[in-house]
Every structure is written in structure tokens, then in C-alpha cells.
Design a protein around this motif. Structure first.
Motif, PDB file in Angstrom:
ATOM      1  N   VAL A 258       0.808  -1.014  -0.180  1.00  0.00           N
ATOM      2  CA  VAL A 258      -0.069  -0.009  -0.059  1.00  0.00           C
ATOM      3  C   VAL A 258       0.815   1.174  -0.049  1.00  0.00           C
ATOM      4  CG1 VAL A 258      -1.883  -1.101   1.218  1.00  0.00           C
ATOM      5  CG2 VAL A 258      -0.160   0.124   2.474  1.00  0.00           C
ATOM      6  N   MET A 259       0.159   2.217  -0.475  1.00  0.00           N
ATOM      7  CA  MET A 259       0.981   3.545  -0.296  1.00  0.00           C
ATOM      8  C   MET A 259       0.329   4.365   0.805  1.00  0.00           C
ATOM      9  SD  MET A 259       2.004   6.566  -3.409  1.00  0.00           S
ATOM     10  CE  MET A 259       3.162   5.231  -4.072  1.00  0.00           C
ATOM     11  N   MET A 260       0.965   4.716   1.913  1.00  0.00           N
ATOM     12  CA  MET A 260       0.290   5.661   2.709  1.00  0.00           C
ATOM     13  C   MET A 260       0.216   6.963   2.329  1.00  0.00           C
ATOM     14  SD  MET A 260       2.342   4.332   6.216  1.00  0.00           S
ATOM     15  CE  MET A 260       4.164   4.698   5.192  1.00  0.00           C
ATOM     16  N   PRO A 261      -0.727   7.901   2.694  1.00  0.00           N
ATOM     17  CA  PRO A 261      -0.911   9.037   2.514  1.00  0.00           C
ATOM     18  C   PRO A 261       0.066   9.935   2.678  1.00  0.00           C
ATOM     19  CG  PRO A 261      -3.005   8.290   3.487  1.00  0.00           C
ATOM     20  CD  PRO A 261      -1.764   7.400   3.629  1.00  0.00           C
ATOM     21  N   GLY A 262       0.923   9.878   3.791  1.00  0.00           N
ATOM     22  CA  GLY A 262       1.933  10.566   4.181  1.00  0.00           C
ATOM     23  C   GLY A 262       3.079   9.517   4.906  1.00  0.00           C
ATOM     24  N   ALA A 263       4.259  10.148   5.048  1.00  0.00           N
ATOM     25  CA  ALA A 263       5.283   9.307   5.478  1.00  0.00           C
ATOM     26  C   ALA A 263       4.976   9.015   7.104  1.00  0.00           C
ATOM     27  CB  ALA A 263       6.666   9.821   5.428  1.00  0.00           C
ATOM     28  N   SER A 264       4.472   9.944   7.747  1.00  0.00           N
ATOM     29  CA  SER A 264       3.995   9.689   9.320  1.00  0.00           C
ATOM     30  C   SER A 264       2.766  10.058   9.499  1.00  0.00           C
ATOM     31  CB  SER A 264       4.877  10.730   9.850  1.00  0.00           C
ATOM     32  OG  SER A 264       4.799  12.048   9.644  1.00  0.00           O
ATOM     33  N   GLY A 265       2.078   9.529  10.569  1.00  0.00           N
ATOM     34  CA  GLY A 265       0.788   9.603  11.022  1.00  0.00           C
ATOM     35  C   GLY A 265      -0.313   8.891  10.484  1.00  0.00           C
ATOM     36  N   PHE A 266       0.105   7.838   9.636  1.00  0.00           N
ATOM     37  CA  PHE A 266      -1.041   7.164   9.031  1.00  0.00           C
ATOM     38  C   PHE A 266      -1.004   5.549   9.194  1.00  0.00           C
ATOM     39  CE2 PHE A 266      -0.495  10.785   6.325  1.00  0.00           C
ATOM     40  CZ  PHE A 266      -2.003  11.410   6.456  1.00  0.00           C
TER      41      PHE A 266
ATOM     42  N   SER B  79      -2.513  -1.360  14.562  1.00  0.00           N
ATOM     43  CA  SER B  79      -3.329  -2.282  14.398  1.00  0.00           C
ATOM     44  C   SER B  79      -4.309  -2.029  13.217  1.00  0.00           C
ATOM     45  CB  SER B  79      -4.150  -2.227  15.548  1.00  0.00           C
ATOM     46  OG  SER B  79      -4.761  -0.969  15.728  1.00  0.00           O
ATOM     47  N   SER B  80      -4.172  -0.687  12.502  1.00  0.00           N
ATOM     48  CA  SER B  80      -4.652  -0.111  11.320  1.00  0.00           C
ATOM     49  C   SER B  80      -3.836   0.658  10.613  1.00  0.00           C
ATOM     50  CB  SER B  80      -6.161   0.344  11.704  1.00  0.00           C
ATOM     51  OG  SER B  80      -5.830   1.540  12.243  1.00  0.00           O
ATOM     52  N   MET B  81      -4.287   0.881   9.487  1.00  0.00           N
ATOM     53  CA  MET B  81      -3.418   2.089   8.622  1.00  0.00           C
ATOM     54  C   MET B  81      -4.557   2.788   7.818  1.00  0.00           C
ATOM     55  SD  MET B  81      -1.043   1.510   5.410  1.00  0.00           S
ATOM     56  CE  MET B  81       0.463   1.000   6.543  1.00  0.00           C
ATOM     57  N   VAL B  82      -4.483   4.123   7.825  1.00  0.00           N
ATOM     58  CA  VAL B  82      -5.331   5.040   7.169  1.00  0.00           C
ATOM     59  C   VAL B  82      -4.927   5.235   5.590  1.00  0.00           C
ATOM     60  CG1 VAL B  82      -6.390   7.117   7.113  1.00  0.00           C
ATOM     61  CG2 VAL B  82      -6.176   6.107   9.380  1.00  0.00           C
ATOM     62  N   LEU B  83      -5.822   5.051   4.844  1.00  0.00           N
ATOM     63  CA  LEU B  83      -5.481   5.015   3.325  1.00  0.00           C
ATOM     64  C   LEU B  83      -6.553   6.277   2.848  1.00  0.00           C
ATOM     65  CD1 LEU B  83      -5.457   1.377   2.352  1.00  0.00           C
ATOM     66  CD2 LEU B  83      -3.508   2.834   2.929  1.00  0.00           C
ATOM     67  N   ASN B  84      -5.739   7.034   1.796  1.00  0.00           N
ATOM     68  CA  ASN B  84      -6.814   7.883   1.169  1.00  0.00           C
ATOM     69  C   ASN B  84      -6.682   7.107  -0.398  1.00  0.00           C
ATOM     70  OD1 ASN B  84      -7.927   9.838  -0.789  1.00  0.00           O
ATOM     71  ND2 ASN B  84      -7.250  11.259   0.745  1.00  0.00           N
ATOM     72  N   PRO B  85      -8.008   6.474  -0.712  1.00  0.00           N
ATOM     73  CA  PRO B  85      -7.846   5.805  -2.005  1.00  0.00           C
ATOM     74  C   PRO B  85      -7.874   6.765  -3.271  1.00  0.00           C
ATOM     75  CG  PRO B  85      -9.990   5.701  -1.110  1.00  0.00           C
ATOM     76  CD  PRO B  85      -9.158   6.418  -0.065  1.00  0.00           C
ATOM     77  N   SER B  86      -7.996   8.004  -3.053  1.00  0.00           N
ATOM     78  CA  SER B  86      -7.862   9.153  -4.253  1.00  0.00           C
ATOM     79  C   SER B  86      -6.223   9.342  -4.446  1.00  0.00           C
ATOM     80  CB  SER B  86      -8.630  10.409  -3.826  1.00  0.00           C
ATOM     81  OG  SER B  86      -7.875  11.228  -3.136  1.00  0.00           O
ATOM     82  N   TYR B  87      -5.704   8.762  -3.747  1.00  0.00           N
ATOM     83  CA  TYR B  87      -4.010   9.042  -3.872  1.00  0.00           C
ATOM     84  C   TYR B  87      -3.450   7.738  -4.660  1.00  0.00           C
ATOM     85  CZ  TYR B  87      -3.729  12.506  -0.217  1.00  0.00           C
ATOM     86  OH  TYR B  87      -3.978  13.848   0.386  1.00  0.00           O
ATOM     87  N   PHE B  88      -4.318   6.682  -5.151  1.00  0.00           N
ATOM     88  CA  PHE B  88      -3.993   5.607  -5.759  1.00  0.00           C
ATOM     89  C   PHE B  88      -3.772   6.077  -7.413  1.00  0.00           C
ATOM     90  CE2 PHE B  88      -5.851   2.157  -2.837  1.00  0.00           C
ATOM     91  CZ  PHE B  88      -5.188   2.756  -1.822  1.00  0.00           C
ATOM     92  N   ILE B  89      -2.903   6.638  -7.788  1.00  0.00           N
ATOM     93  CA  ILE B  89      -2.667   7.259  -9.027  1.00  0.00           C
ATOM     94  C   ILE B  89      -2.304   6.169 -10.073  1.00  0.00           C
ATOM     95  CG2 ILE B  89      -1.901   9.209 -10.544  1.00  0.00           C
ATOM     96  CD1 ILE B  89      -1.566  10.582  -7.818  1.00  0.00           C
ATOM     97  N   PHE B  90      -3.096   5.114 -10.614  1.00  0.00           N
ATOM     98  CA  PHE B  90      -2.766   4.113 -11.320  1.00  0.00           C
ATOM     99  C   PHE B  90      -1.751   4.261 -12.837  1.00  0.00           C
ATOM    100  CE2 PHE B  90      -6.222   2.608  -8.897  1.00  0.00           C
ATOM    101  CZ  PHE B  90      -5.648   1.581  -8.223  1.00  0.00           C
ATOM    102  N   PRO B  91      -2.173   5.452 -13.221  1.00  0.00           N
ATOM    103  CA  PRO B  91      -1.379   5.789 -14.634  1.00  0.00           C
ATOM    104  C   PRO B  91       0.038   6.130 -14.283  1.00  0.00           C
ATOM    105  CG  PRO B  91      -2.985   7.405 -14.262  1.00  0.00           C
ATOM    106  CD  PRO B  91      -3.292   6.311 -13.276  1.00  0.00           C
ATOM    107  N   ALA B  92       0.388   6.946 -13.096  1.00  0.00           N
ATOM    108  CA  ALA B  92       1.685   7.240 -12.937  1.00  0.00           C
ATOM    109  C   ALA B  92       2.527   5.925 -12.320  1.00  0.00           C
ATOM    110  CB  ALA B  92       1.437   8.304 -11.526  1.00  0.00           C
ATOM    111  N   TRP B  93       1.675   5.513 -11.694  1.00  0.00           N
ATOM    112  CA  TRP B  93       2.362   3.988 -10.987  1.00  0.00           C
ATOM    113  C   TRP B  93       2.768   3.047 -12.133  1.00  0.00           C
ATOM    114  CZ3 TRP B  93      -1.498   2.169  -6.570  1.00  0.00           C
ATOM    115  CH2 TRP B  93      -1.406   3.318  -5.646  1.00  0.00           C
TER     116      TRP B  93
END
Length: 331
Positions: free
Chosen positions: A155-163, A167-181
Motif C-alpha cells: 500500500v501507499m500511505m497518504p504521508g510518511a508519518s501519522g497514518f 493495528s490499522s492503517m489509514v488510506l486515501n484511495p484517491s491517492y492511488f494514481i494508477f497511470p503514474a504507477w
């Protein structure tokens, strides 16, 4: 006969160049509204702050419109003002009126990805390897600081710290920039990018709640692999999540991940589509989609897209979505 062939060639050339000409008109309008002389892109809907997201958006637009001067001004400002020399990433927010304009030293992975992608495209257009070298360095820093293995997913975390809360991880699925990846994968052949795309699609397929069956802006990934709306934010599919169908359409217009978006939006007349929905209560926004939100709706539902029109009613985000939809169509 020669004159007829020449006339036909002129017509064909005109047709091929038309989208570029039209986009250039929109780009000039965008620049006049949101790009400062020093290369800073201002968020007019948020007290004229700047974000790495906006820098990346506009850098992509500049490449698409063959505007190297604007691209270089934005890249210089971004590198000089927002670069975190310790990590190789970028401070996510700049507030020009604050005592410390970059008080929050965290990054935003979508902004970093967009900047690196724009730099890669810049080398492809202008054949300057300094751009792709900078892109490679940022992409490697993203892998080092923002990519993690959690609950059986890459997974790609929204930021390097704080997510990452263990026991869980916070994700922002609008950060999944598939064409860039995909672009980073094509360049580096590193398996991590393919794994991000694979697992990003798997996770998005699990994100869908309430009557709409849509993902929320922020999502919690539990250690057992389950996903729920993140408790720290309202459980809405809203202004962040609108970028999910944008990036999925950009990557694969036939993706089944677009099905719930199409199904929800097509319940409404185009101009009566709610701007957001609360997936827990099924409450809908008391106002409807406009501007860039409608542009994404049209892209994802396969509606004909004309040239982008930047109007006085468009703030930075609405105008950016319109321009990004146009870029997605040039895939």
C-alpha cells in the motif's frame, strides 16, 4: 490533384492539432487564474495556500501544452521551497501568510507522485535527462518512505508519518494514481509498482458502502485485511474520492472498478447529481455537482468530452479537475 492532396493534408493536420489548440486556450486561462509569476500554484478555494498536489497537476498540464517555461518555473519553485532534503520528498502545504509557510513537515504521497510523473513526462517531451533523473530520485524516495506492506497488501500511505497505527492503517484511495504507477513501472521495472497497482485494485474493489456502494474519502485498513470508513473523517464519498474514477478511467476506461460510480451517478439526471453522499446515513449533499465534478462524472460514464472550459465560477480544484479530465482523454 496535387492541390487536392495538399488540401486534404491540411485538413487532417488541423484535426490532429485541434485538441492541443483548444487545451492551450484552457491552459492559458488556468495559468492566468492560478499560476503566480514565481511558479507557485494557488488554491483559490482554500485561502490561496499551495499544495504539492497543485504543483504536480499544473506541471502535468504544462507538459501536455508544451509550455516548458511554465513547467520550469513551477519545478524550480517546488524544489526550492518544498523539498525535504532529508527524505527527498516534499512538504505538502505552503501557506504564504504563516510565520512558517511549511509548518507541517509531512509529505502527501499523491503530490510527490504527480511531481515525479510530470518530470518523467517532461523528459519524454523535451528530451532532457535531468528531468527523468529527478523523477527517479523522487520515485525511489516514495518507495522508501511511503510504501509499506500491511495486512497482506502493498500500500501507499497518504504521508510518511501519522497514518500507520500498527493495528490499522489509514488510506486515501484517491491517492492511488494508477497511470503514474504504471509509468514508473514501465521505466524502472521494479516489481513494487506492479504490486501497488495489483493491490490497489484489490482494495478498491472492497471499498463500497451504503446505498451508493462507493468508497469514502478516507479508509481504514485493519490488520485482518478488512476495510471501513476511517473514523477521523466524515464517512462521505466526496471531494477527495471524486479523483478515484478519474485515475481509474485514466488507467483503464474499461475497469470494473468504475461500475459502482456509473451505477450511482446514473440514478440521477446529470445536472441533478448530488455532490457527495454519506455512505453510513445515505444522506446526500443538498447541492449538486458542478464544474470539475461533472467533468469527472462525464469521463467515467463515457459521455462525450469537449475542450475544457475554465469559467469564472471554477475555483482551483474545479478547474484542475476539468484540465485533468482532458489529460486523461489524451491517454
Amino acid at each position: 490533384m496535387v492541390k487536392q492532396l495538399f488540401a486534404g493534408a491540411v485538413v487532417i493536420a488541423s484535426l490532429l492539432s485541434a485538441p492541443f489548440v483548444h487545451a492551450s486556450v484552457a491552459w492559458e486561462s488556468y495559468k492566468s487564474r492560478f499560476l503566480m509569476a514565481d511558479g507557485r500554484v494557488v488554491d483559490t478555494g482554500n485561502k490561496n495556500v499551495s499544495h504539492t498536489e497543485g504543483q504536480g497537476y499544473a506541471m502535468l498540464m504544462a507538459v501536455a501544452n508544451d509550455d516548458r517555461a511554465s513547467f520550469d518555473s513551477m519545478w524550480r519553485w517546488t524544489e526550492k521551497t518544498l523539498k525535504d532534503k532529508k527524505t527527498g520528498l516534499f512538504y505538502w502545504r505552503y501557506n504564504p501568510v504563516a510565520p512558517d509557510p511549511v509548518a507541517d513537515k509531512n509529505n502527501a504521497s499523491d503530490g510527490d507522485v504527480l511531481i515525479a510523473w510530470a518530470l518523467l513526462k517532461a523528459d519524454q517531451r523535451w528530451h532532457d535527462p535531468r528531468y527523468s533523473a529527478a523523477s527517479d530520485a523522487i520515485a525511489n524516495a516514495i518507495i522508501e518512505h511511503n510504501v509499506d506492506n500491511f495486512a497482506g497488501y502493498v500500500v501507499m500511505m497518504p504521508g510518511a508519518s501519522g497514518f500507520n497505527h500498527n493495528s490499522s492503517m489509514v488510506l486515501n484511495p484517491s491517492y492511488f494514481i494508477f497511470p503514474a504507477w504504471q509509468a514508473f513501472s514501465d521505466r524502472s521495472h521494479l516489481v513494487v509498482w506492479r504490486n501497488l497497482m495489483r493491490d490497489g485494485e484489490k482494495l478498491l474493489a472492497k471499498m463500497g458502502w451504503g446505498e451508493s456502494r462507493l468508497p469514502t474519502d478516507w479508509v481504514a485498513l485493519a490488520a485482518d485485511g478488512s476495510v471501513t470508513p476511517a473514523k477521523e473523517w466524515a464517512p462521505r464519498s466526496s471531494y477527495d474520492a471524486i479523483r478515484i474514477p478519474l485515475y481509474v478511467s485514466w488507467y483503464n476506461p474499461q475497469s470494473p472498478l468504475l461500475t459502482p460510480w456509473r451505477a450511482w451517478w446514473q440514478k440521477f439526471d446529470r445536472n441533478q447529481t448530488p455532490a457527495w453522499v454519506n455512505v453510513t446515513t445515505n444522506e446526500r449533499a443538498p447541492y449538486n455537482m458542478q464544474g470539475g465534478l461533472l467533468a469527472v462524472r462525464d469521463l467515467a460514464t463515457g459521455q462525450p468530452q469537449g475542450e475544457p472550459q475554465i469559467t469564472d465560477q471554477d475555483d482551483y480544484y474545479s478547474a484542475s479537475l476539468k484540465m485533468l479530465v482532458w489529460l486523461a482523454q489524451q491517454r
